[in-house]
Design a protein around this motif. Structure first.
Motif, PDB file in Angstrom:
ATOM      1  N   SER A 125       0.834  -1.201   0.000  1.00 29.26           N
ATOM      2  CA  SER A 125       0.000   0.000   0.000  1.00 29.26           C
ATOM      3  C   SER A 125       0.870   1.252   0.000  1.00 29.26           C
ATOM      4  N   PRO A 126       0.501   2.277  -0.775  1.00 28.22           N
ATOM      5  CA  PRO A 126       1.305   3.506  -0.813  1.00 28.22           C
ATOM      6  C   PRO A 126       1.085   4.413   0.392  1.00 28.22           C
ATOM      7  N   VAL A 127       0.114   4.093   1.247  1.00 27.54           N
ATOM      8  CA  VAL A 127      -0.198   4.974   2.376  1.00 27.54           C
ATOM      9  C   VAL A 127      -0.360   4.159   3.664  1.00 27.54           C
ATOM     10  N   LEU A 128       0.365   4.578   4.695  1.00 26.04           N
ATOM     11  CA  LEU A 128       0.145   4.148   6.069  1.00 26.04           C
ATOM     12  C   LEU A 128      -0.413   5.341   6.838  1.00 26.04           C
ATOM     13  N   ALA A 129      -1.046   5.088   7.971  1.00 21.35           N
ATOM     14  CA  ALA A 129      -1.573   6.184   8.799  1.00 21.35           C
ATOM     15  C   ALA A 129      -0.949   6.114  10.180  1.00 21.35           C
ATOM     16  N   PHE A 130      -0.079   7.073  10.495  1.00 19.36           N
ATOM     17  CA  PHE A 130       0.513   7.171  11.822  1.00 19.36           C
ATOM     18  C   PHE A 130      -0.426   7.963  12.736  1.00 19.36           C
ATOM     19  N   ALA A 131      -0.563   7.518  13.981  1.00 16.20           N
ATOM     20  CA  ALA A 131      -1.301   8.301  14.967  1.00 16.20           C
ATOM     21  C   ALA A 131      -0.508   9.552  15.315  1.00 16.20           C
ATOM     22  N   GLY A 132      -1.199  10.667  15.417  1.00 11.05           N
ATOM     23  CA  GLY A 132      -0.515  11.918  15.719  1.00 11.05           C
ATOM     24  C   GLY A 132      -1.350  12.863  16.554  1.00 11.05           C
ATOM     25  N   LEU A 133      -0.735  13.960  16.946  1.00 10.68           N
ATOM     26  CA  LEU A 133      -1.370  15.056  17.669  1.00 10.68           C
ATOM     27  C   LEU A 133      -1.004  16.354  16.973  1.00 10.68           C
ATOM     28  N   TRP A 134      -1.874  17.350  17.058  1.00  8.32           N
ATOM     29  CA  TRP A 134      -1.551  18.640  16.446  1.00  8.32           C
ATOM     30  C   TRP A 134      -1.936  19.775  17.393  1.00  8.32           C
ATOM     31  N   ASP A 135      -1.415  20.968  17.102  1.00  4.19           N
ATOM     32  CA  ASP A 135      -1.755  22.145  17.900  1.00  4.19           C
ATOM     33  C   ASP A 135      -1.567  23.394  17.052  1.00  4.19           C
ATOM     34  N   ARG A 136      -2.067  24.509  17.575  1.00  9.06           N
ATOM     35  CA  ARG A 136      -1.944  25.819  16.918  1.00  9.06           C
ATOM     36  C   ARG A 136      -1.254  26.766  17.890  1.00  9.06           C
ATOM     37  N   TRP A 137      -0.230  27.479  17.399  1.00  8.02           N
ATOM     38  CA  TRP A 137       0.553  28.395  18.232  1.00  8.02           C
ATOM     39  C   TRP A 137       0.707  29.720  17.527  1.00  8.02           C
ATOM     40  N   ARG A 138       0.584  30.815  18.273  1.00  8.59           N
ATOM     41  CA  ARG A 138       0.767  32.155  17.713  1.00  8.59           C
ATOM     42  C   ARG A 138       2.169  32.653  18.022  1.00  8.59           C
TER      43      ARG A 138
END
Length: 223
Positions: A125-138
């Motif tokens: 498969s050309p795509v795996l899905a890693f678990a992640g976290l995101w955030d927004r910073w000013r």
């Protein structure tokens, strides 16, 4: 650990696997992604649908008060501690994401003679899905809003252990909704099945910044 990885898929491939909404994007294949550069990330939009956005690889928590250059290495978060660790716990509670990847690198051998190995999906498969976290910073210095993300890593399987004692958490399609919505807890963040990955040795040019270091030839099996 996941310190270098690849995102060399088409929009059609990543859209079909992750069921994305929105207009097709002109995705450029990348074969040697390093921390602090911009990566593709999938999060929920305000309507609860999956959208692909671009973020800095290396999470900057929204409460960070120092300059960007002072952020510690946050490109990985340990699955065992992310829910409690101050730099990740707010994102763990409310800002989950998936990081699409085509593969990731690990190294063996002595310092100065490191051998890179590329790990990809065992089924091709050309795509795996890693678990992640995101955030927004000013950024107070520039007024810019910066979106950033981290990849969660678990302990390694017995198959992976000869190459590294950590590995990215790989989620299956039936897990995507629970992870992104926040209904799943840390118990979901387990090592991938022994049979989920395959690997081969690649060119040591992966190690050499500035020497054709984002070429498709990097992922070809070494002679």
């Amino acid at each position: 650990m996941c310190g270098r990885f690849t995102q060399n898929y088409t929009w059609a491939q990543v859209q079909a696997f992750l069921k994305l909404v929105g207009a097709p994007l002109n995705l450029q294949p990348r074969y040697n992604i390093a921390p602090t550069t911009i990566i593709d990330v999938v999060r929920l939009d305000p309507a609860g649908q999956r959208e692909l956005v671009r973020m800095r690889w290396g999470l900057v928590p929204g409460w960070w008060s120092k300059p960007l250059k002072d952020v510690p290495a946050t490109f990985n978060a340990r699955a065992e501690t992310a829910a409690e660790k101050p730099i990740f716990r707010t994102a763990f509670r409310g800002r989950r994401c998936l990081v699409p990847a085509s593969g990731f690198y690990e190294w063996t051998g002595a310092r100065g003679a490191k051998v890179p190995h590329l790990f990809t999906a065992a089924d091709g498969s050309p795509v795996l899905a890693f678990a992640g976290l995101w955030d927004r910073w000013r950024d107070k210095a520039t007024g810019e809003d910066i979106l950033s993300a981290t990849i969660l890593v678990s302990g390694a399987t017995a198959w992976m252990a000869p190459y590294h004692d950590r590995m990215p958490v790989i989620l299956m399609p039936e897990q995507f909704d629970a992870w992104l919505s926040g209904t799943a807890g840390p118990e979901m963040l387990q090592p991938a099945a022994e049979t989920a990955l395959r690997k081969w040795i690649v060119s040591n040019r992966v190690n050499m910044s500035g020497q054709d270091d984002d070429s498709p030839s990097l992922i070809e099996p070494a002679a």
